[in-house]
Design an enzyme around this catalytic site. Structure first.
Site, PDB file in Angstrom:
ATOM      1  N   SER A 153       0.815  -1.281   0.048  1.00  0.00           N
ATOM      2  CA  SER A 153       0.108   0.148  -0.019  1.00  0.00           C
ATOM      3  C   SER A 153       1.002   1.076  -0.209  1.00  0.00           C
ATOM      4  O   SER A 153       2.007   1.366   0.493  1.00  0.00           O
ATOM      5  CB  SER A 153      -0.899   0.095   1.297  1.00  0.00           C
ATOM      6  OG  SER A 153      -1.732   1.347   1.444  1.00  0.00           O
ATOM      7  N   TYR A 165      -1.356  -0.654  10.360  1.00  0.00           N
ATOM      8  CA  TYR A 165      -1.484  -0.717   8.805  1.00  0.00           C
ATOM      9  C   TYR A 165      -0.282  -0.552   8.180  1.00  0.00           C
ATOM     10  O   TYR A 165       0.428  -1.258   7.274  1.00  0.00           O
ATOM     11  CB  TYR A 165      -2.852  -0.281   8.226  1.00  0.00           C
ATOM     12  CG  TYR A 165      -3.172  -0.466   6.662  1.00  0.00           C
ATOM     13  CD1 TYR A 165      -3.882  -1.448   6.542  1.00  0.00           C
ATOM     14  CD2 TYR A 165      -2.752   0.325   5.805  1.00  0.00           C
ATOM     15  CE1 TYR A 165      -4.068  -1.919   5.291  1.00  0.00           C
ATOM     16  CE2 TYR A 165      -2.997   0.004   4.415  1.00  0.00           C
ATOM     17  CZ  TYR A 165      -3.766  -1.343   4.180  1.00  0.00           C
ATOM     18  OH  TYR A 165      -3.993  -1.275   2.969  1.00  0.00           O
TER      19      TYR A 165
END
Length: 255
Positions: A153, A165
């Site tokens: 990501s 994350y």
């Protein structure tokens, strides 16, 4: 890699990017082993993949953070398909929150260990477990080319409210480089895709004003579609000189 009749495993395939990649590769004639926790939705995707052109699409309910479940699931895949040509590690969750918030001179809220651990377990440990099991099968089969694609990501560089994350996705990128170096001797490539903001069920649950701000931040003025990630996965699978790198699909957005 010739995708027609190849066997590709996709985790997190019941919706969003995973579903989009599954349907795209099905249209190219790939056999598919689809993994997700949501068994009902996964069966629907498997049926849609067969209708889209996949010779065989198998739905396998599995928690990618559970080592025993992952080992069992990949044993089923090896039995059903006899070989694995590609793995796309797509399964992921978010449990966003600031590391801490201070109000009136006191700590009001902190990211809990549970929030941290849930994301690390699925987004990083799950990638390791599925990658290890797939590579163990790939390394023992006769092949000229096999590939593992990990979904990273743009948040891997760090993003407010995403300590868990961002750390997991940075780890995913590091795993990708490491595996490219370790597995090349077995003719296994490793690549990563780092999406920006993509229109999925997850992002569509955001507030409309938040989505508007996201679109304004993207230089192209719009969010990506699952098909954009699917085309990138196809490019990686078909180009056997791609390994050890991350392809950013974010329309120029930097966060």
């Amino acid at each position: 890699m010739k995708l027609s009749s190849s066997t590709i495993v996709i985790t997190g395939a019941s919706q969003g990017i995973g579903k989009g990649m599954a349907l795209h590769l099905a249209g190219l004639g790939a056999q598919l082993a689809l993994i997700d926790l949501n068994a009902e939705r996964l069966e629907e995707v498997a049926l849609a993949c067969k209708e889209a052109g996949s010779p065989k699409a198998l739905a396998l309910a599995c928690n990618v953070a559970d080592e025993a479940a992952v080992i069992s699931t990949f044993a089923q895949i090896a039995e059903q398909f006899e070989r694995i040509d590609g793995l796309i590690n797509n399964a992921g969750i978010t449990r966003d929150g600031m590391m801490l918030k201070v109000k009136d001179g006191a700590i009001e809220k902190r990211m809990s260990l549970e929030q941290w651990q849930q994301v690390i377990d699925v987004n990083l440990t799950g990638v390791f477990l599925c990658g290890r099991e797939a590579a163990s099968i790939m390394a023992l089969q006769q092949n000229d080319d096999a590939a593992i694609i990990n979904l990273a990501s743009i948040s891997r560089a760090g993003n407010v409210g995403q300590s868990n994350y961002a750390a997991a996705k940075a780890g995913v990128e590091a795993l990708t480089v490491t595996w490219a170096k370790e597995l090349a001797r077995y003719k296994i490539r490793a690549m990563a895709i780092a999406p920006g903001f993509v229109e999925t069920e997850m992002t569509q649950s955001m507030k409309p004003e938040t989505l508007d701000l996201i679109r304004m931040a993207v230089p192209l003025g719009r969010m990506g579609q699952p098909e954009h990630i699917a085309h990138t996965a196809q490019f990686i699978l078909e180009n056997n000189y791609l390994s050890g790198r991350t392809i950013e699909v974010d329309a120029g957005l930097r966060i």
